[in-house]
Structures are given as C-alpha cells and as structure tokens.
Write a protein that holds these residues in place. Sequence first.
Motif, PDB file in Angstrom:
ATOM      1  N   LEU A   1       0.832  -1.212   0.000  1.00  0.00           N
ATOM      2  CA  LEU A   1       0.000   0.000   0.000  1.00  0.00           C
ATOM      3  C   LEU A   1       0.863   1.258   0.000  1.00  0.00           C
ATOM      4  O   LEU A   1       0.505   2.267  -0.621  1.00  0.00           O
ATOM      5  CB  LEU A   1      -0.933  -0.009   1.212  1.00  0.00           C
ATOM      6  N   SER A   2       2.005   1.183   0.664  1.00  0.00           N
ATOM      7  CA  SER A   2       2.938   2.316   0.661  1.00  0.00           C
ATOM      8  C   SER A   2       3.484   2.566  -0.736  1.00  0.00           C
ATOM      9  O   SER A   2       3.569   3.712  -1.192  1.00  0.00           O
ATOM     10  CB  SER A   2       4.078   2.033   1.642  1.00  0.00           C
ATOM     11  N   HIS A   3       3.843   1.489  -1.454  1.00  0.00           N
ATOM     12  CA  HIS A   3       4.325   1.633  -2.833  1.00  0.00           C
ATOM     13  C   HIS A   3       3.220   2.173  -3.741  1.00  0.00           C
ATOM     14  O   HIS A   3       3.489   2.967  -4.654  1.00  0.00           O
ATOM     15  CB  HIS A   3       4.800   0.288  -3.373  1.00  0.00           C
ATOM     16  N   ALA A   4       1.981   1.729  -3.521  1.00  0.00           N
ATOM     17  CA  ALA A   4       0.861   2.187  -4.357  1.00  0.00           C
ATOM     18  C   ALA A   4       0.657   3.686  -4.237  1.00  0.00           C
ATOM     19  O   ALA A   4       0.209   4.344  -5.188  1.00  0.00           O
ATOM     20  CB  ALA A   4      -0.416   1.440  -3.965  1.00  0.00           C
ATOM     21  N   LYS A   5       0.993   4.242  -3.078  1.00  0.00           N
ATOM     22  CA  LYS A   5       0.893   5.693  -2.896  1.00  0.00           C
ATOM     23  C   LYS A   5       2.118   6.417  -3.453  1.00  0.00           C
ATOM     24  O   LYS A   5       2.007   7.470  -4.083  1.00  0.00           O
ATOM     25  CB  LYS A   5       0.744   6.020  -1.408  1.00  0.00           C
ATOM     26  N   ARG A   6       3.291   5.841  -3.221  1.00  0.00           N
ATOM     27  CA  ARG A   6       4.541   6.509  -3.583  1.00  0.00           C
ATOM     28  C   ARG A   6       4.876   6.386  -5.069  1.00  0.00           C
ATOM     29  O   ARG A   6       5.440   7.296  -5.665  1.00  0.00           O
ATOM     30  CB  ARG A   6       5.681   5.945  -2.726  1.00  0.00           C
ATOM     31  N   GLN A   7       4.560   5.232  -5.680  1.00  0.00           N
ATOM     32  CA  GLN A   7       4.857   5.029  -7.093  1.00  0.00           C
ATOM     33  C   GLN A   7       3.660   4.363  -7.779  1.00  0.00           C
ATOM     34  O   GLN A   7       3.770   3.233  -8.265  1.00  0.00           O
ATOM     35  CB  GLN A   7       6.127   4.186  -7.258  1.00  0.00           C
ATOM     36  N   PRO A   8       2.529   5.058  -7.814  1.00  0.00           N
ATOM     37  CA  PRO A   8       1.281   4.447  -8.312  1.00  0.00           C
ATOM     38  C   PRO A   8       1.352   3.963  -9.746  1.00  0.00           C
ATOM     39  O   PRO A   8       0.677   2.996 -10.107  1.00  0.00           O
ATOM     40  CB  PRO A   8       0.252   5.570  -8.151  1.00  0.00           C
ATOM     41  N   HIS A   9       2.146   4.619 -10.573  1.00  0.00           N
ATOM     42  CA  HIS A   9       2.154   4.299 -12.003  1.00  0.00           C
ATOM     43  C   HIS A   9       3.276   3.349 -12.417  1.00  0.00           C
ATOM     44  O   HIS A   9       3.425   3.041 -13.600  1.00  0.00           O
ATOM     45  CB  HIS A   9       2.231   5.591 -12.825  1.00  0.00           C
ATOM     46  N   LYS A  10       4.047   2.877 -11.443  1.00  0.00           N
ATOM     47  CA  LYS A  10       5.095   1.922 -11.779  1.00  0.00           C
ATOM     48  C   LYS A  10       4.478   0.546 -12.015  1.00  0.00           C
ATOM     49  O   LYS A  10       3.625   0.088 -11.247  1.00  0.00           O
ATOM     50  CB  LYS A  10       6.136   1.824 -10.659  1.00  0.00           C
TER      51      LYS A  10
ATOM     52  N   GLN B   1      -0.907   0.971  -8.611  1.00  0.00           N
ATOM     53  CA  GLN B   1      -2.221   1.583  -8.393  1.00  0.00           C
ATOM     54  C   GLN B   1      -3.339   0.691  -8.929  1.00  0.00           C
ATOM     55  O   GLN B   1      -4.386   0.528  -8.283  1.00  0.00           O
ATOM     56  CB  GLN B   1      -2.285   2.951  -9.083  1.00  0.00           C
ATOM     57  N   ASP B   2      -3.119   0.087 -10.091  1.00  0.00           N
ATOM     58  CA  ASP B   2      -4.127  -0.810 -10.671  1.00  0.00           C
ATOM     59  C   ASP B   2      -4.428  -1.974  -9.725  1.00  0.00           C
ATOM     60  O   ASP B   2      -5.595  -2.308  -9.483  1.00  0.00           O
ATOM     61  CB  ASP B   2      -3.641  -1.376 -12.014  1.00  0.00           C
ATOM     62  N   VAL B   3      -3.382  -2.593  -9.211  1.00  0.00           N
ATOM     63  CA  VAL B   3      -3.565  -3.745  -8.317  1.00  0.00           C
ATOM     64  C   VAL B   3      -4.218  -3.307  -7.011  1.00  0.00           C
ATOM     65  O   VAL B   3      -5.076  -4.023  -6.467  1.00  0.00           O
ATOM     66  CB  VAL B   3      -2.218  -4.448  -8.056  1.00  0.00           C
ATOM     67  N   ASP B   4      -3.848  -2.137  -6.535  1.00  0.00           N
ATOM     68  CA  ASP B   4      -4.460  -1.613  -5.310  1.00  0.00           C
ATOM     69  C   ASP B   4      -5.965  -1.412  -5.513  1.00  0.00           C
ATOM     70  O   ASP B   4      -6.782  -1.824  -4.672  1.00  0.00           O
ATOM     71  CB  ASP B   4      -3.782  -0.289  -4.945  1.00  0.00           C
ATOM     72  N   ARG B   5      -6.337  -0.803  -6.617  1.00  0.00           N
ATOM     73  CA  ARG B   5      -7.756  -0.517  -6.861  1.00  0.00           C
ATOM     74  C   ARG B   5      -8.557  -1.793  -7.123  1.00  0.00           C
ATOM     75  O   ARG B   5      -9.675  -1.938  -6.621  1.00  0.00           O
ATOM     76  CB  ARG B   5      -7.890   0.450  -8.041  1.00  0.00           C
ATOM     77  N   ARG B   6      -7.998  -2.695  -7.911  1.00  0.00           N
ATOM     78  CA  ARG B   6      -8.714  -3.938  -8.211  1.00  0.00           C
ATOM     79  C   ARG B   6      -8.897  -4.766  -6.933  1.00  0.00           C
ATOM     80  O   ARG B   6      -9.974  -5.335  -6.709  1.00  0.00           O
ATOM     81  CB  ARG B   6      -7.926  -4.746  -9.243  1.00  0.00           C
ATOM     82  N   SER B   7      -7.874  -4.820  -6.097  1.00  0.00           N
ATOM     83  CA  SER B   7      -7.995  -5.577  -4.850  1.00  0.00           C
ATOM     84  C   SER B   7      -8.973  -4.901  -3.891  1.00  0.00           C
ATOM     85  O   SER B   7      -9.653  -5.578  -3.111  1.00  0.00           O
ATOM     86  CB  SER B   7      -6.628  -5.754  -4.190  1.00  0.00           C
ATOM     87  N   SER B   8      -9.076  -3.581  -3.963  1.00  0.00           N
ATOM     88  CA  SER B   8     -10.064  -2.881  -3.136  1.00  0.00           C
ATOM     89  C   SER B   8     -11.482  -3.216  -3.580  1.00  0.00           C
ATOM     90  O   SER B   8     -12.399  -3.277  -2.755  1.00  0.00           O
ATOM     91  CB  SER B   8      -9.834  -1.365  -3.196  1.00  0.00           C
ATOM     92  N   ARG B   9     -11.669  -3.422  -4.889  1.00  0.00           N
ATOM     93  CA  ARG B   9     -12.985  -3.861  -5.374  1.00  0.00           C
ATOM     94  C   ARG B   9     -13.335  -5.230  -4.791  1.00  0.00           C
ATOM     95  O   ARG B   9     -14.476  -5.476  -4.394  1.00  0.00           O
ATOM     96  CB  ARG B   9     -12.996  -3.923  -6.907  1.00  0.00           C
ATOM     97  N   VAL B  10     -12.344  -6.117  -4.801  1.00  0.00           N
ATOM     98  CA  VAL B  10     -12.567  -7.449  -4.219  1.00  0.00           C
ATOM     99  C   VAL B  10     -12.956  -7.313  -2.750  1.00  0.00           C
ATOM    100  O   VAL B  10     -13.929  -7.930  -2.287  1.00  0.00           O
ATOM    101  CB  VAL B  10     -11.292  -8.324  -4.348  1.00  0.00           C
TER     102      VAL B  10
ATOM    103  N   CYS C   1       9.062  -8.753  -4.690  1.00  0.00           N
ATOM    104  CA  CYS C   1       8.859  -7.571  -5.534  1.00  0.00           C
ATOM    105  C   CYS C   1       8.330  -6.403  -4.710  1.00  0.00           C
ATOM    106  O   CYS C   1       8.717  -5.247  -4.911  1.00  0.00           O
ATOM    107  CB  CYS C   1       7.869  -7.893  -6.651  1.00  0.00           C
ATOM    108  N   ILE C   2       7.429  -6.722  -3.779  1.00  0.00           N
ATOM    109  CA  ILE C   2       6.862  -5.673  -2.927  1.00  0.00           C
ATOM    110  C   ILE C   2       7.937  -5.090  -2.012  1.00  0.00           C
ATOM    111  O   ILE C   2       8.018  -3.868  -1.831  1.00  0.00           O
ATOM    112  CB  ILE C   2       5.683  -6.243  -2.107  1.00  0.00           C
ATOM    113  N   GLU C   3       8.758  -5.941  -1.432  1.00  0.00           N
ATOM    114  CA  GLU C   3       9.837  -5.454  -0.569  1.00  0.00           C
ATOM    115  C   GLU C   3      10.744  -4.492  -1.331  1.00  0.00           C
ATOM    116  O   GLU C   3      11.182  -3.466  -0.789  1.00  0.00           O
ATOM    117  CB  GLU C   3      10.648  -6.641  -0.042  1.00  0.00           C
ATOM    118  N   LEU C   4      11.006  -4.805  -2.593  1.00  0.00           N
ATOM    119  CA  LEU C   4      11.894  -3.977  -3.417  1.00  0.00           C
ATOM    120  C   LEU C   4      11.184  -2.795  -4.069  1.00  0.00           C
ATOM    121  O   LEU C   4      11.816  -1.799  -4.413  1.00  0.00           O
ATOM    122  CB  LEU C   4      12.524  -4.836  -4.522  1.00  0.00           C
ATOM    123  N   GLY C   5       9.885  -2.931  -4.284  1.00  0.00           N
ATOM    124  CA  GLY C   5       9.161  -1.957  -5.112  1.00  0.00           C
ATOM    125  C   GLY C   5       9.465  -2.196  -6.576  1.00  0.00           C
ATOM    126  O   GLY C   5       9.506  -1.261  -7.383  1.00  0.00           O
TER     127      GLY C   5
END
Length: 618
Positions: free
Chosen positions: A61-70, A83-92, A278-282
């Motif tokens: 979630l921190s990466h989704a805020k800091r680098q949403p378009h990566k 950001q895409d994965v954050d939003r899609r998972s929020s829909r779930v 991947c998440i640990e690294l961003g």
Amino acid sequence: MLLSWLTGVGAGIAFLHFMQKLLFPYFWHDFWYLLKVARVGLRIEMFGLRGELVTVLDKFLSHAKRQPHKPFVIYEGDVYTYQDVDRRSSRVASVFLNQSTLKKGDTVTLLMSNEPDFVHVWFGLAKLGCVVAFLNSNIRSKSLLHCICSCEPRALVVGEDLLGTIEEILQSLPEDITVWGMKDSVPQGVISLKEKLSTAPDKPVPRRHHVASNLKSTHLYIFTSGTTGLPKAAVITQLQALWASALLWAFGCTADDIIYITLPLYHSSASLLGIGGCIELGATCVLKKKFSASQFWNDCKKYNVTIFQYIGELCHYLCKQPKQEGEKDHQVRLAIGNGVRSNVWREFLDRFGNIKMCELYGATEGNISFMNHTGKIGSLGRTNFFYKLLFAFDLIKYDFQKDEPIRNEQGWCSSVKKGEPGLLIAPVSAQHPFFGHAGNKKYTGKKLLYDVFKKGDVYFNTGDLLVQDQDFLYFWDRTGDTFRWKGENVATTEVADIVAMLDFIQEASVYGVVVPDFEGKTGMASIILKPNKSLDLKKFYDQVVTFLPGYACPRFLRIQGKMETTGTFKLQKFRLVEEGFNPLKISDPLYFMDNLKKSYVPLTKELYHQIVLGEIKL
C-alpha cells in the motif's frame, strides 16, 4: 624512513589479503550477507518496539501511494501498475465486505492458476484481515475436498478455468462454505465474483480491517505434502511472510530489477519470495500462467527480465531445448531457486551465460533456511560458525531401512561426521518457532522430534537428508513416504489410497524411483491382485488420471505375488526403490504409463532403453 614504513604496511596488507583469499575465500561474501540478515531482523524488531506492525500488505500500500504508475505485474503483455492492483484488490474487498458475512480472521480458500486476479483476490481478502489458503490447482476430487475442509473456510474463490474442477465436488462441500467464481456465467450454487466486481467501488479499505495485532498471527495457509497422508495446510504468519519477502533483497536484487515468475503462485517460492520480494523492493514482476521452455528466453528478452525464479526441473528443461543462436543475448543476471543438480548447473551456465545461480533451502512450514549467496555449484547453502549462531541446525544419523533417526542405548540421537548424510533438524525456540499446520494437531506433532540430545529439547524434522563439507551443505535425499517430481512433493500414501480403490487390487505400495537425467524421482506402484481377479490396465490408467494430479500419477507399475513387510507390518519399500523399474533385473511383470494410448503398456527391454536414453518424454 616513511617510505620504508609505508612499503612494509602495504606488504602486510597484501599478505593479509592473500591469506584471507587462501584461508577464508568467502569472508566478505559472508560478512555482507550476514549483515543484511541482521539488518532485516533489527528492522522488524524496531518496528515492533515502536508499536508499528508493518506487514507485506502495508508495504504494498505504501508503494501504491509513492509510485502508483510503476508496473507491478506484467501478464501476457498487459501491464498492471501498483495503483491498478491496489484498486482492483479494493474492489474485491468491497464485494466481500458488503455482500458477504466474512469478517476479520475468517479463512477463504483460493483455487486459481497464475493470473493477475490471483494477486487481486489475495490482496483484497488480506485488506479485510482474512486468512487466505492457497489451493494447488492440479489436485482434484478427494484430495481437493480434503484441502478445502481442513482449514475450515467460510468461502472459496475459484478461477474461471478451474470451475469445472469444483463442479465435481460442489455437492460434497460443507453447506456453510460460499463458492465464488471468477466468471460471468457460473454453475448453479456458485456466485459470480466477476459480475459483482464490475460494479464494486475501488475506494481504499480502512486499515482497521487488516491491521495486524501480532506478527505471529496467521497470514496464509500454504499446502504441503508431508511424509504421510493427504496435503496439509502449513501456517504462514505475518512474520514469516516478512522474512521471505526480504530474500530477493538479500541476494542483491533492487527496485530496478524485473523478476520473471513462472512457478505456481500457490507455492511459497512464487508467492512469498516472488510477489512478496517484488513488494519489498518496489520492483516489477512478469507473471507467466505456466512455464514454457520454448518461450522462456523470448519472454526474458521481450520484457527485459533481469532475474528469474527456478526449480531444478526448469533449468533441466531449458538445457534440453535445441540450441539456438544468441542464447546468451539477454539481460538476466540472477536466478534464484532450489533443486538444480551440479551437472545441469554447469551446462546451464555454459549455454546461457554468466548468470549467478542463487540456491536456497527452506521448508514452507519450517524454521530453518539456507542460502548459497556465493554461487558455489551444487550447494544449497552456506554454513560455518557464524551462520550457526543465526541458523542453528544439526545433521543426525538416520536408519534408511527403518526410516527413522538412530538412537543409542540411552535413547539419544547423534550427529553425523562431515561428509556423511544426515537428517536435517532445527531446534524449536522463541527465536525460531514452529507454527505447525491447520486442522488436526497430530499433523503438527509428526513434524517434531522430542528428547533428541537431552531431555525436553524439541527439534523440527525437515524430512531431508543433507551432507555437509567444511562450509557448504548439499542435498542428498528425502525421507519418509514422499518424493519430489516435476517440482512437486508427492505423498505416496495418498497415491496408494487412490490406487487401492480399484476392485481388483488387494494391496498397493507406492514409492519414487530414479530415472537417469531427470530431477527428483518419479512414481512407481507395486500391487498385489485379489484372488481370481485380473489386471485391467485401462481401468488403472483411468483411475489415476481422474483422481490424481499429473505429477503424482505412477509412471511405472509392478505386479507382485506378495510384499515384504517389516516386523511392524510396515510395507518394506527399501528393496523396491533400489530395484527401480529395470526389466533386466526384475522378473515381476512391469508396465509403463502411455498417455498416447491412455493405458499402461508392458515395459519391454526396448521401451526401458528408450526411457533411460531420454527418447520418451515423462
């Protein structure tokens, strides 16, 4: 005078450097690696002392805020940003929060192939504080039903391509399990999650739903095949997930790397190390639905892959591909995984270039792990005095015929000498806990050894036999009624139970046999026919392919008049394993699984030689 002094100092430094290279060639490799391990542990401790229980999901979630378009996940050419994965998972999360009775702490089983929605559903449920159980997408029927029920889920989410598998057991599922399908048109009794996602909001889910009260709280269940019986749900805590996510970083990966994941996400390697790493690294990962040897290097070039995950079989299949021009024309610099044999390792490097192979070892539910960060061919990890301070373990003497640790007259176990194979065990302590399995407590108890070296001590039994030289560890074999084939662990008792269901079989014994130039062992069944019953090879074939995943189907069949047993009536497999499937040495009738003819066929001498020479695909 000064010049003479400086010359002497320089000579001294050069001499010390020479001696370090000669006597301690891996000193600096070890120093920087252990420093990284200590840093990870210290960081987790500091977060805990400050009351900040940061999980892998929090980092995402921190990466989704800091680098949403990566780009986070690339799948079949489609790019899914953080950001895409954050939003899609929020829909779930929104669907289950508003249209189900799920609450924090509930378990949800997930049966999906490698696809972005696997990650979306996993993260969406994690945002609600649910425990997600990853189901092996290959298993069916009795095994699948057992896995679902063993972790007592409130819901089951099924991928579009696996709805047919669930239909087979739908009527047998407990009534309190709600089934959700990732398809618009779903079978009766299944709710369409895909349809509901189309109208669900993608607003962030309040953190209170998933905030962890304790890093030792359960995050996931990942199924493993133990030494006996059906698969068991290993408990994966938030703490274990955090440690696993740091491994890519410890091997030297960075946020600029692109990691290629072809291993199944239901395994800890791909999910915890790959996605979590991947998440640990961003960083960015390229997700493949299924490994393809013919497409592998083209994908690496197409997506500028710099790192890939492997199992030994993957490297073996790549080496078996026809040689082509430009095989070293890629950007891959690291490969991280386990189980590659020394000869395959060397061939792989010769063909595909200077790729650093980073072997690692770790049981999904275990409390011990090793990493070969030096690239030493054939080794699964480093070991020396400093390593044992962080990763305590022992290799104890083992009776291969009785299939149990050797104890002396006083009842104690003893360590093997260097160079001798021994059973790997690790002490269970507050610093290195064993979290066990979901369901029946006897599953957890079978993985522990008590009173090993002294009264009251407890050790985790890995079930693996290793060999240690001065500073490295090497895999030797597995113990118990299990073997590894096609990158999967196969529990022989599970296969034997399916085989024994046939009405013409009186007794069945299943074991793994070595096939030249193949990783692991493949399955072989030895059976006794019931009196006045005849062998039906077509029926035998239909039985195993219907109820077992492909990697667990016995490739070879042996018909015996009687079976040897031990004094405790345990089936004696030691001699059977040694004899293998060689018709030149075995007088009993032998058969081979022929998928083209959809039956078992007589294993002739000619067919045997074709298999041994690798002319027939297994």
